[in-house]
Design a protein around this motif. Sequence first.
Motif, PDB file in Angstrom:
ATOM      1  N   ALA A 296       0.830  -1.201   0.000  1.00 27.27           N
ATOM      2  CA  ALA A 296       0.000   0.000   0.000  1.00 27.27           C
ATOM      3  C   ALA A 296       0.865   1.253   0.000  1.00 27.27           C
ATOM      4  N   THR A 297       0.662   2.094  -0.988  1.00 29.89           N
ATOM      5  CA  THR A 297       1.347   3.381  -1.024  1.00 29.89           C
ATOM      6  C   THR A 297       0.474   4.450  -0.372  1.00 29.89           C
ATOM      7  N   ALA A 298      -0.801   4.411  -0.626  1.00 31.79           N
ATOM      8  CA  ALA A 298      -1.781   5.295   0.015  1.00 31.79           C
ATOM      9  C   ALA A 298      -2.937   4.407   0.458  1.00 31.79           C
ATOM     10  N   PRO A 299      -2.818   3.767   1.642  1.00 30.53           N
ATOM     11  CA  PRO A 299      -3.821   2.761   2.038  1.00 30.53           C
ATOM     12  C   PRO A 299      -5.231   3.328   2.195  1.00 30.53           C
ATOM     13  N   ALA A 300      -6.170   2.663   1.546  1.00 32.26           N
ATOM     14  CA  ALA A 300      -7.584   2.987   1.683  1.00 32.26           C
ATOM     15  C   ALA A 300      -8.270   1.974   2.596  1.00 32.26           C
ATOM     16  N   PHE A 301      -7.569   0.850   2.859  1.00 28.82           N
ATOM     17  CA  PHE A 301      -8.107  -0.217   3.699  1.00 28.82           C
ATOM     18  C   PHE A 301      -7.041  -0.680   4.681  1.00 28.82           C
ATOM     19  N   VAL A 302      -7.501  -1.223   5.805  1.00 27.77           N
ATOM     20  CA  VAL A 302      -6.605  -1.839   6.789  1.00 27.77           C
ATOM     21  C   VAL A 302      -7.070  -3.279   6.984  1.00 27.77           C
ATOM     22  N   LEU A 303      -6.155  -4.213   6.780  1.00 27.36           N
ATOM     23  CA  LEU A 303      -6.440  -5.634   6.988  1.00 27.36           C
ATOM     24  C   LEU A 303      -5.721  -6.060   8.256  1.00 27.36           C
ATOM     25  N   THR A 304      -6.495  -6.394   9.285  1.00 30.30           N
ATOM     26  CA  THR A 304      -5.935  -6.815  10.563  1.00 30.30           C
ATOM     27  C   THR A 304      -5.973  -8.331  10.636  1.00 30.30           C
ATOM     28  N   ILE A 305      -4.830  -8.933  10.953  1.00 23.59           N
ATOM     29  CA  ILE A 305      -4.703 -10.385  11.036  1.00 23.59           C
ATOM     30  C   ILE A 305      -4.371 -10.786  12.465  1.00 23.59           C
ATOM     31  N   ASN A 306      -5.086 -11.766  12.998  1.00 21.46           N
ATOM     32  CA  ASN A 306      -4.777 -12.375  14.294  1.00 21.46           C
ATOM     33  C   ASN A 306      -4.455 -13.839  14.053  1.00 21.46           C
ATOM     34  N   LEU A 307      -3.326 -14.289  14.568  1.00 26.01           N
ATOM     35  CA  LEU A 307      -2.882 -15.666  14.332  1.00 26.01           C
ATOM     36  C   LEU A 307      -2.989 -16.510  15.584  1.00 26.01           C
ATOM     37  N   ASP A 308      -3.288 -17.776  15.355  1.00 27.95           N
ATOM     38  CA  ASP A 308      -3.310 -18.765  16.421  1.00 27.95           C
ATOM     39  C   ASP A 308      -2.768 -20.061  15.836  1.00 27.95           C
ATOM     40  N   GLN A 309      -1.885 -20.727  16.562  1.00 29.26           N
ATOM     41  CA  GLN A 309      -1.359 -21.988  16.043  1.00 29.26           C
ATOM     42  C   GLN A 309      -1.121 -22.955  17.189  1.00 29.26           C
ATOM     43  N   ALA A 310      -1.154 -24.237  16.859  1.00 30.93           N
ATOM     44  CA  ALA A 310      -0.931 -25.295  17.835  1.00 30.93           C
ATOM     45  C   ALA A 310      -0.121 -26.397  17.176  1.00 30.93           C
ATOM     46  N   LEU A 311       0.531 -27.179  17.998  1.00 33.44           N
ATOM     47  CA  LEU A 311       1.360 -28.286  17.525  1.00 33.44           C
ATOM     48  C   LEU A 311       0.754 -29.584  18.034  1.00 33.44           C
ATOM     49  N   ASP A 312       0.470 -30.508  17.121  1.00 33.58           N
ATOM     50  CA  ASP A 312      -0.096 -31.819  17.477  1.00 33.58           C
ATOM     51  C   ASP A 312       0.853 -32.911  17.011  1.00 33.58           C
ATOM     52  N   VAL A 313       1.004 -33.942  17.834  1.00 32.63           N
ATOM     53  CA  VAL A 313       1.797 -35.099  17.415  1.00 32.63           C
ATOM     54  C   VAL A 313       0.942 -35.911  16.455  1.00 32.63           C
ATOM     55  N   ALA A 314       1.499 -36.207  15.280  1.00 33.85           N
ATOM     56  CA  ALA A 314       0.754 -36.930  14.249  1.00 33.85           C
ATOM     57  C   ALA A 314       1.131 -38.400  14.184  1.00 33.85           C
ATOM     58  N   ALA A 315       2.337 -38.758  14.640  1.00 33.04           N
ATOM     59  CA  ALA A 315       2.775 -40.157  14.575  1.00 33.04           C
ATOM     60  C   ALA A 315       3.785 -40.431  15.681  1.00 33.04           C
ATOM     61  N   PHE A 316       3.652 -41.608  16.267  1.00 34.79           N
ATOM     62  CA  PHE A 316       4.566 -42.068  17.318  1.00 34.79           C
ATOM     63  C   PHE A 316       5.312 -43.307  16.853  1.00 34.79           C
ATOM     64  N   SER A 317       6.530 -43.494  17.374  1.00 33.52           N
ATOM     65  CA  SER A 317       7.256 -44.747  17.133  1.00 33.52           C
ATOM     66  C   SER A 317       6.746 -45.783  18.134  1.00 33.52           C
ATOM     67  N   GLN A 318       7.166 -47.028  17.973  1.00 30.32           N
ATOM     68  CA  GLN A 318       6.769 -48.073  18.921  1.00 30.32           C
ATOM     69  C   GLN A 318       7.284 -47.775  20.315  1.00 30.32           C
ATOM     70  N   ALA A 319       8.399 -47.041  20.406  1.00 36.31           N
ATOM     71  CA  ALA A 319       8.973 -46.687  21.703  1.00 36.31           C
ATOM     72  C   ALA A 319       8.283 -45.469  22.325  1.00 36.31           C
ATOM     73  N   GLY A 320       7.367 -44.829  21.596  1.00 36.55           N
ATOM     74  CA  GLY A 320       6.638 -43.686  22.126  1.00 36.55           C
ATOM     75  C   GLY A 320       7.223 -42.339  21.757  1.00 36.55           C
ATOM     76  N   ASP A 321       8.242 -42.319  20.909  1.00 34.04           N
ATOM     77  CA  ASP A 321       8.833 -41.057  20.470  1.00 34.04           C
ATOM     78  C   ASP A 321       7.981 -40.443  19.356  1.00 34.04           C
ATOM     79  N   ALA A 322       7.909 -39.117  19.348  1.00 29.56           N
ATOM     80  CA  ALA A 322       7.168 -38.415  18.293  1.00 29.56           C
ATOM     81  C   ALA A 322       7.972 -38.458  17.003  1.00 29.56           C
ATOM     82  N   LEU A 323       7.337 -38.918  15.921  1.00 30.18           N
ATOM     83  CA  LEU A 323       7.998 -39.004  14.623  1.00 30.18           C
ATOM     84  C   LEU A 323       7.554 -37.903  13.664  1.00 30.18           C
TER      85      LEU A 323
END
Length: 161
Positions: free
Chosen positions: A64-91
Amino acid sequence: MSSRAITRRGAVLALLATGACGFTPALAPGAATFALRDSVSIAAPDTIPGFAIRTRLQERLGRATAPAFVLTINLDQALDVAAFSQAGDALRYNVVGAAGWRLETADGTTVGQGQVEGFTSYSATGSTVATQAAATDAIGRLMVILGDMVVADLMLLDIPQ
């Protein structure tokens, strides 16, 4: 006639049909969304993911050189374990994220708002450095996905000219 020739013929007919119905690209000159090109100031969190999504939005909407609009962004993120080894380690991990957005005119009138969600994954089977690099890359990919989804939502708005 080969299936490739039939497919090409179908694609040409589809293009002609969309032109006949008044189809206009969303960011083409004269389209309602064109009003956003180079006229949106982006307010995102001062974090690495915030920088990544701001950069992607500027790539798609322009700076924007002469902004006519303002876009406000709010972020949220999380980390989930998707796979485990047989020993229980996160892969493998999933990085799940959401971006809430609000588009306002320069005088504060809300034009539209919404939230988009997405996820990416990365492997945790390498060294510590490789896993950290993969995590950083996954967050960057997620911000590109969320930024593209925000732009897709913006294209559906009735933007004042």
